[in-house]
Design an enzyme around this catalytic site. Structure first.
Site, PDB file in Angstrom:
ATOM      1  N   ILE A  74      15.841  -9.877 -41.227  1.00  0.00           N
ATOM      2  CA  ILE A  74      14.391  -9.207 -41.766  1.00  0.00           C
ATOM      3  C   ILE A  74      14.639  -8.067 -41.895  1.00  0.00           C
ATOM      4  O   ILE A  74      15.427  -7.374 -41.185  1.00  0.00           O
ATOM      5  CB  ILE A  74      13.440  -9.958 -40.674  1.00  0.00           C
ATOM      6  CG1 ILE A  74      13.859  -9.538 -39.209  1.00  0.00           C
ATOM      7  CG2 ILE A  74      13.223 -11.532 -40.832  1.00  0.00           C
ATOM      8  CD1 ILE A  74      12.775 -10.191 -38.260  1.00  0.00           C
ATOM      9  N   ASP A  75      13.645  -7.371 -42.614  1.00  0.00           N
ATOM     10  CA  ASP A  75      13.720  -5.727 -42.318  1.00  0.00           C
ATOM     11  C   ASP A  75      13.621  -5.055 -41.119  1.00  0.00           C
ATOM     12  O   ASP A  75      13.176  -5.924 -40.331  1.00  0.00           O
ATOM     13  CB  ASP A  75      12.240  -5.463 -43.269  1.00  0.00           C
ATOM     14  CG  ASP A  75      12.493  -6.063 -44.582  1.00  0.00           C
ATOM     15  OD1 ASP A  75      13.539  -6.291 -45.150  1.00  0.00           O
ATOM     16  OD2 ASP A  75      11.478  -6.366 -45.383  1.00  0.00           O
TER      17      ASP A  75
END
Length: 413
Positions: free
Chosen positions: A183-184
């Protein structure tokens, strides 16, 4: 410590035969690949500071330039960083400094001497994460925002993966944590990890075959009308930007991308959504929500504001607040300048996030205060089949304090 000698293989004329032409060459290459698979190097311990990398040139790299050889094996090195490495004579061929254009031969040993880390290496022991599920072959953690998941660019030792290696691989070298999904940096929430290569492979295959349900909670701009909708728009590289990682809707060459969206709660000029990924493109939820006119709150790349402030809840709010992006190059910037600017911005944002989680007021001038300072996206729910037991797993991570605090403020408004 050198992170794994990528040992090469001597030419075996007896095993391959000395036949000339394409058949002989193909036979030789087939032998080389079979032998190469037998000599797979042990996984690196990312909790250990790396001082050099040692690579042995093998048959397929015969005649390759030294700089190209190193760039292929160290893609996190920019061209300017690699050029500086050669200028400082930190690239050795068989123990002697090597120019970037030198053609290599099979059997050459290339040593890349790495500079000391500019990060506080001890920080990897303090990186916070919550273990939501764990057994002998896998685990799932909940990541805080403002934390990169794996080493890249200016972050070599202060990422989630470094912290996982510190906790798991240091005391038990048989365990090598691997990330199954990513995930970012500013996104919080659930990440699946494998402890063994077999479990990681099975989990990755399940993810690729869309057998894992992944739901996110997102706070977006505007009043979303439809209680339920499916966004089916292809995503490709963004156009007209110098930031390589950005994505956009691309009807000509984009990859098929599908996001399913439910309204959780309407909050005046904002809406809390549940978003389910049916494909896994980079920045998919962020790009899709921007495309339908409901960008994520505080999405610095795709949104309309960089901070959500108390004044934004007034009936007559001020224009959305924006700050200069630390990404991209200003005139005269080096790679180091951009890296340090990004790291400084990340550190400041992380400290503000921690203050919000403690319930503290983060002032903005004399009469305003910060409600949220990062992209309002949280990996909330996972449903999958355990790779060994075959039992179903359902895991959740509640909204972190910063997004929850912003939602509560919107409810009061």
């Amino acid at each position: 410590m050198a992170r794994g000698d990528n040992s090469g293989l001597a030419w075996n004329e007896a095993a391959c035969g000395s036949g000339a032409g394409i058949p002989g060459f193909l036979s030789q290459m087939n032998w080389w690949y079979k032998e190469r698979r037998k000599k797979k190097k042990a996984p690196a311990n990312l909790a250990v500071v790396e001082t050099q990398r040692v690579e042995k040139v093998e048959l397929p790299q015969e005649g390759m330039r030294c700089d190209v050889f190193l760039q292929q094996r160290n893609p996190w090195y920019s061209r300017s960083q690699l050029a500086r490495t050669f200028d400082e004579e930190r690239v050795l061929r068989n123990g002697a400094p090597c120019p970037p254009g030198r053609k290599l031969h099979a059997g050459d040993v290339i040593t890349l001497i790495l500079p000391p880390p500019h990060e506080d290496v001890e920080e990897m022991a303090r990186i916070p994460f919550e273990v939501v599920f764990e057994d002998d072959v896998m685990f799932v953690v909940s990541k805080p925002p403002h934390l990169i998941v794996h080493p890249t660019g200016g972050y070599r030792y202060t990422t989630l993966l470094n912290a996982l290696h510190y906790r798991y691989k240091n005391p038990n070298p048989e365990i090598t944590p691997r990330l199954v999904n990513r995930i970012d940096k500013e996104t919080s929430g659930l990440i699946i990890c494998g402890k063994t290569s077999a479990a990681t492979g099975q989990l990755s295959q399940a993810l690729e075959q869309r057998e894992v349900v992944k739901d996110y909670l997102a706070l977006v701009e505007g009043h979303v009308v439809h209680d339920h909708q499916i966004i089916d728009l292809p995503i490709g590289k963004a156009k007209n930007t110098e930031i390589e990682m950005l994505r956009g809707i691309d009807h000509e060459s984009g990859q098929p991308s599908k996001t399913e969206v439910w309204v959780v709660e309407r909050l005046g000029r904002f809406t809390l959504l549940r978003c389910r990924l049916h494909t896994g493109r980079m920045h998919q939820i962020r790009v899709h929500m921007q495309a339908i006119g409901h960008a994520l709150v505080c999405d610095h790349h795709y949104g309309v504001r960089d901070e959500l402030r108390l004044s934004d809840l007034r009936p007559d709010p001020p224009p959305p607040f924006r700050v200069a992006s630390p990404y991209g190059y200003n005139e005269g910037d080096t790679d180091a300048d951009v890296t340090e600017r990004i790291r400084a911005a990340d550190t400041a944002k992380r400290h503000e996030y921690e203050a919000l989680c403690r319930g503290e007021v983060v002032p903005r001038g004399e009469q305003d205060r910060l409600l949220l300072g990062r992209c309002a996206l949280h990996s909330h729910y996972l449903k999958m089949t355990h790779p060994v037991t075959g039992q179903p797993l359902e895991l959740t991570a509640p909204l972190p304090r910063d997004i929850l605090g912003a939602v509560e403020a919107l409810r009061r408004a």
